[in-house]
Every structure is written in C-alpha cells, then in structure tokens.
Design a protein around this motif. Structure first.
Motif, mmCIF file in Angstrom:
data_model
loop_
_atom_site.group_PDB
_atom_site.id
_atom_site.type_symbol
_atom_site.label_atom_id
_atom_site.label_comp_id
_atom_site.label_asym_id
_atom_site.label_seq_id
_atom_site.Cartn_x
_atom_site.Cartn_y
_atom_site.Cartn_z
ATOM 1 N N PRO A 161 79.471 -36.353 -36.388
ATOM 2 C CA PRO A 161 79.841 -35.350 -37.387
ATOM 3 C C PRO A 161 81.097 -35.686 -38.181
ATOM 4 N N ARG A 195 72.187 -26.882 -38.428
ATOM 5 C CA ARG A 195 73.183 -26.741 -37.367
ATOM 6 C C ARG A 195 74.442 -27.449 -37.883
ATOM 7 N N ARG A 233 68.586 -28.795 -38.174
ATOM 8 C CA ARG A 233 69.000 -30.120 -38.623
ATOM 9 C C ARG A 233 70.514 -30.261 -38.492
ATOM 10 N N ARG A 234 70.957 -31.349 -37.895
ATOM 11 C CA ARG A 234 72.378 -31.551 -37.626
ATOM 12 C C ARG A 234 73.123 -31.906 -38.907
ATOM 13 N N SER A 235 74.239 -31.224 -39.129
ATOM 14 C CA SER A 235 75.051 -31.482 -40.311
ATOM 15 C C SER A 235 76.518 -31.211 -39.986
ATOM 16 N N GLU A 257 79.648 -25.533 -32.875
ATOM 17 C CA GLU A 257 78.493 -25.686 -33.762
ATOM 18 C C GLU A 257 78.043 -24.315 -34.244
ATOM 19 N N LYS A 262 74.081 -33.378 -44.293
ATOM 20 C CA LYS A 262 73.329 -33.856 -43.139
ATOM 21 C C LYS A 262 73.997 -35.062 -42.481
#
Length: 209
Positions: free
Chosen positions: A79, A115, A32-34, A106, A71
């Motif tokens: 980001p 992530r 999961r992108r954070s 990352e 998140k």
C-alpha cells in the motif's frame, strides 16, 4: 524542511488503532485492494492536507474530492508504494520528499467495492503539484487544517441511501463521503475538532452522487 513533527507522529499512532465507523468497515472478504496518501504539510497558516478533485467524466466517483490514490498493483510492493505512485501520477509530487509515518486501519467503500488503506505521511520537502492525469484529476489543492476545523465550513450531508455524514465546504470544493469521514476522524484524532452544527443535515447536491 524538518522531520515529521511530534504532533503528527502522535496522530499517526492514534490513527493506526482508531475505531472504524460501521459504514466504512470492511467485510470479511472481497473487494479490491487500494491505498490513498493522507499527506500533511506545513502550510502558510499551519498544517494542511493534500486533496484532489476527480474529473466529472469518470465512471466512478466523478467530480468528488479525494486523497490521491488508487488500486494496489503487484509492482507497488504494498500500500505505501501504491499510495506514493498514484499520488505522483495524479499530482506530480516528488515521493522523495515524503516521509511515511504509518497507516490507518483498512477501510471500505461499498459503492465501488474498494478496500482502502490510508497511508499517513509528512511532506518533508514539498514539490509543485498540479493535475497531471487530466483525464482523472480536475484539480489539486492544499487545504489548511484550520479551514477544515472552522465550524463555518462544516456541514452534514444526507446521501441517497438515507445515511448522513460529515462534509466540508472550502471555496469551490466540497469534501464529503468517504474522504469526508476520514477528514472528520483526522480532525478529532489531531485535537483540532471544534464544536459545529452536526444536527442540521442538508441533502447531497444533485449530480454529486
């Protein structure tokens, strides 16, 4: 306050292309992108960094120190927006006083499958900070780089999976795990690292995992 100092610009440039330790290297896919905000300020005794301590009642990373963040939402625009929004929600800082200088590669937290893209920034105009979301944040601290680099405050911690990593004990806060690894790399990249006893490894305190 002045624009970001040259030393931080050099650090941000070096951090953007740093080698990522294997233990926090992202997989080819998934996660999961954070984003987190790595915020340097001008403290009373030199540069400092902003940390939060997560609430003990959380399902993930309970009680752990961390950089503000979370998140990435669709409305964040990426980001940088996410890191600033989360920091404002968690600590009450004013994003208008923050100058973003760049991002680190990352990184990956295997336990929570996040992530994470660390966003490096300068606190051009510091604002008051405090735990805003008290359900998630128990404390907010500005910690001096000199204190982090002090060998007396440094230690190695062994995790339940057998790996060990750098940690920092500053007052009542112990910085370890993912945040400890990032802090360790920042000290090295910034030229602040001092010789310390990394060979002596202590067990992670009960309840800290």
């Amino acid at each position: 306050m002045d624009a970001a100092p040259e030393w931080l610009r050099r650090l941000a440039a070096a951090a953007a292309v740093m080698d990522v330790p294997r233990i926090i290297r992202p997989p080819a896919s998934g996660g999961r992108r954070s984003a987190v905000l790595v915020l340097f300020g001008d403290g009373p005794d030199g540069p400092d960094l902003l940390y939060i301590q997560r609430n003990e009642g959380l399902r993930r990373h309970a009680g752990q120190p961390a950089f503000p963040g979370g998140k990435i939402e669709d409305s964040d625009g990426g980001p940088v927006g996410a890191a600033l929004r989360e920091a404002a929600e968690e600590t009450g800082l004013d994003p208008a006083g923050v100058d973003v200088l760049g991002t680190m590669p990352e990184l990956f937290i295997s336990r929570s499958q996040f992530r994470v893209l660390p966003v490096i920034a300068w606190w051009r105009k510091p604002s008051a900070v405090r735990p805003v979301d008290i359900g998630e944040v128990a404390a907010v601290e500005r910690i001096g780089v000199a204190d982090l680099a002090d060998p007396a405050n440094r230690l190695s911690i062994r995790y339940p999976d057998g790996h060990s990593g750098p940690a920092f004990r500053i007052g009542s806060m112990m910085i370890w795990g993912f945040t400890g690894l990032i802090t360790d790399r920042l000290l090295a990249l910034g030229g602040w690292e001092r010789p310390w006893d990394a060979a002596t490894v202590r067990e992670l305190p009960k309840g800290a995992a």
